[in-house]
Design an enzyme around this catalytic site. Structure first.
Site, mmCIF file in Angstrom:
data_model
loop_
_atom_site.group_PDB
_atom_site.id
_atom_site.type_symbol
_atom_site.label_atom_id
_atom_site.label_comp_id
_atom_site.label_asym_id
_atom_site.label_seq_id
_atom_site.Cartn_x
_atom_site.Cartn_y
_atom_site.Cartn_z
ATOM 1 N N HIS A 34 0.958 -1.272 -0.011
ATOM 2 C CA HIS A 34 0.038 -0.072 0.101
ATOM 3 C C HIS A 34 0.838 1.132 -0.008
ATOM 4 C CE1 HIS A 34 -2.822 3.013 1.898
ATOM 5 N NE2 HIS A 34 -3.902 2.070 1.648
ATOM 6 N N ASP A 94 3.522 -3.990 8.156
ATOM 7 C CA ASP A 94 2.194 -3.263 7.594
ATOM 8 C C ASP A 94 1.073 -4.427 7.950
ATOM 9 O OD1 ASP A 94 -0.171 -2.172 7.026
ATOM 10 O OD2 ASP A 94 0.539 -1.334 5.035
ATOM 11 N N GLN A 144 -4.289 -4.973 6.962
ATOM 12 C CA GLN A 144 -5.239 -5.942 6.812
ATOM 13 C C GLN A 144 -5.321 -7.196 7.645
ATOM 14 O OE1 GLN A 144 -7.539 -5.310 4.266
ATOM 15 N NE2 GLN A 144 -6.859 -3.469 3.529
ATOM 16 N N LYS A 157 -10.346 -0.483 10.505
ATOM 17 C CA LYS A 157 -10.795 -1.831 9.654
ATOM 18 C C LYS A 157 -10.995 -2.952 10.488
ATOM 19 C CE LYS A 157 -7.211 -0.439 6.257
ATOM 20 N NZ LYS A 157 -7.864 0.126 5.039
ATOM 21 N N CYS A 162 -4.728 2.439 -3.594
ATOM 22 C CA CYS A 162 -3.518 2.915 -2.860
ATOM 23 C C CYS A 162 -2.404 1.837 -3.231
ATOM 24 C CB CYS A 162 -3.748 3.353 -1.519
ATOM 25 S SG CYS A 162 -4.937 4.550 -1.136
HETATM 26 C C1 LIG Z 1 -2.242 -2.628 3.669
HETATM 27 C C2 LIG Z 1 -2.724 -1.206 4.053
HETATM 28 N N1 LIG Z 1 -1.670 -0.612 4.799
HETATM 29 C C3 LIG Z 1 -2.240 0.566 5.218
HETATM 30 C C4 LIG Z 1 -3.430 1.195 5.042
HETATM 31 C C5 LIG Z 1 -3.462 2.741 5.562
HETATM 32 O O1 LIG Z 1 -4.238 2.787 6.507
HETATM 33 P P1 LIG Z 1 -4.968 3.987 7.293
HETATM 34 O O2 LIG Z 1 -6.146 4.414 6.395
HETATM 35 O O3 LIG Z 1 -5.483 3.759 8.436
HETATM 36 O O4 LIG Z 1 -3.874 5.046 7.384
HETATM 37 C C6 LIG Z 1 -4.271 0.549 4.234
HETATM 38 C C7 LIG Z 1 -5.690 0.864 4.218
HETATM 39 O O5 LIG Z 1 -6.387 0.800 3.213
HETATM 40 C C8 LIG Z 1 -3.973 -0.737 3.933
HETATM 41 O O6 LIG Z 1 -5.058 -1.573 3.320
#
Ligand SMILES: Cc1ncc(COP(=O)(O)O)c(C=O)c1O
Length: 409
Positions: free
Chosen positions: A122, A198, A201, A224, A366
């Site tokens: 992401h 990260d 998810q 989420k 993203c």
């Molecule tokens: C894998 C991953 N990392 C980071 C993020 C960013 O999360 P946040 O919107 O809470 O900053 C997302 C959000 O869609 C994501 O799916």
């Protein structure tokens, strides 16, 4: 796991938003999840116990501080952290990733140092490192993908040679792929690199054990996992957090301030300047309890069988007309289905599905470098959570058939 109808009945929005009698089919939880009544009610603590935290000595402020800290304790329990002091509250996972790159990265990386990322990240796990690359001249290397959307680890040793950081997703928000997190942390440590995960998810859908992973720093988000938006988490090993400089300055994060300078408060306050997301932390604690009551292991089991059903239904019904990206094996993937369908543009698909009260996401999610790897500009993405069942997948498939009719395929 309790039956889905009864879980669903705990989410007011899911049961109230009908369109001409059609129930809401919410398939965008990879984006953000819906909230159960328990979380919404917990946040009405604003009616009874809201006050500043950490600053005032009256009873009400003490109660608010306790409620805020209970959020931290709940998160520590959820991910098996050694101590709740290892949990830093941020605004979201993106801020947590920026904190890592800007604090740890600036303190430890210079020109020519290597950060290894993967092609399925992401933007939140790409852009902060690219910002650092622009500022410091660090080198970014990329782990590529296999044809079925797993990490291609064939040349991992070569990519990690001399690396200072390996930062990767525990579950792809586009492909659903669940990489071997423990193995990757081990590989990073074998070359003396920092292992950053990260887990945005992953945490909402799986049993998470950061100690078992032996990760160094882990980022994820409340919104989420049935909690409110506006609060994110950074977990880190205490010795690593202690060695990191503060990311942002202000109140709450200091020990003392003089005309000459400042000293910092201990972790986690060191990374929490200003008034934190108090109400959100209270809602988050309720979300964690909600997930724990159902059981993260049961949620994973449910989503594995629903993922199998979704892959079989969509592939069975549409054959060569649909391309679902990512692995077919549900042991190594979560319930995120990004797909191309009969030359229809993802935005058209999403709009037609919306007419049927089916919510999916269309776009690059993203993850533009991943789109480039897949050779597409965008995909349609359906993503499931504990409140979805087979009827949601059937509604998606019916809606796709409808989209074909409208656009004449
Ligand atoms: C894998 C991953 N990392 C980071 C993020 C960013 O999360 P946040 O919107 O809470 O900053 C997302 C959000 O869609 C994501 O799916």
């Amino acid at each position: 796991m309790a039956d889905i109808a009864s879980i669903r009945s705990e989410f007011p929005l899911l049961t109230s938003r009908t369109i001409e009698g059609a129930p809401l089919v919410y398939l965008d939880s990879g984006n953000t999840s819906q909230k159960p009544r328990r979380v919404i009610d917990a946040m009405s603590f604003m009616e009874t116990s809201y006050a500043p935290i950490n600053r005032s000595s009256y009873r009400l402020a003490g109660e608010a501080t306790e409620a805020y800290e209970a959020g931290r304790t709940a998160i520590a329990r959820l991910i098996n952290a050694r101590s709740s002091d290892e949990i830093v509250f941020t605004k979201n996972a993106s801020e947590s990733m920026n904190l890592i790159a800007m604090s740890w990265g600036r303190a430890n990386l210079g020109a020519g140092d290597v950060v290894v990322l993967t092609a399925m990240e992401h933007h939140a796990n790409i852009v902060p490192w690219q910002m650092l690359a622009q500022e410091r001249g660090i080198e970014i290397r990329w782990i590529g993908l296999t044809d079925d959307g797993q990490l291609d680890l064939a040349n991992l040793d070569e990519l990690l040679d001399g690396a200072k950081v390996l930062s990767f997703t525990a579950m792809s928000n586009v492909l659903g792929t669940i990489p071997p997190t423990k193995l990757l942390c081990e590989a990073a440590h074998a070359v003396g690199a920092l292992a950053v995960v990260d887990a945005c998810q992953f945490v909402p859908h799986n049993v998470t054990d950061v100690q078992d992973w032996n990760a160094d720093l882990v980022a994820f988000s409340s919104h989420k996992m049935c909690g409110p938006s506006g609060i994110g988490m950074l977990w880190g090993k205490m010795e690593i957090l202690e060695a990191m400089p503060p990311f942002m300055g202000g109140g709450n994060m200091i020990d003392t301030v003089t005309f000459e300078g400042f000293t910092t408060a201990p972790v986690p306050a060191k990374f929490e300047p200003g008034t934190p997301p108090i109400v959100e932390a209270v809602g988050l604690a309720a979300a964690v309890e909600f997930l724990e009551d159902i059981g993260l292991d049961k949620i994973r089991q449910h989503e594995m069988s629903l993922t199998r059903y979704a892959l079989d239904t969509l592939n069975g019904r549409f054959g060569d007309d649909i391309t679902i990206y990512g692995p077919d094996n549900v042991e190594i993937r979560g319930g995120v289905f990004s797909f191309a369908f009969r030359d229809l543009h993802p935005h058209d698909i999403s709009q037609v599905l919306d007419e049927k009260n089916v919510c999916v996401r269309a776009g690059h999610h993203c993850a533009k470098p991943l789109m480039q790897t897949l050779g597409v500009n965008a995909t349609t993405r359906a993503s499931i959570y504990l409140y979805n069942d087979e009827s949601d997948i059937d509604a998606l498939a019916d809606g796709l058939d409808g989209a074909s009719d409208i656009f004449g395929f």
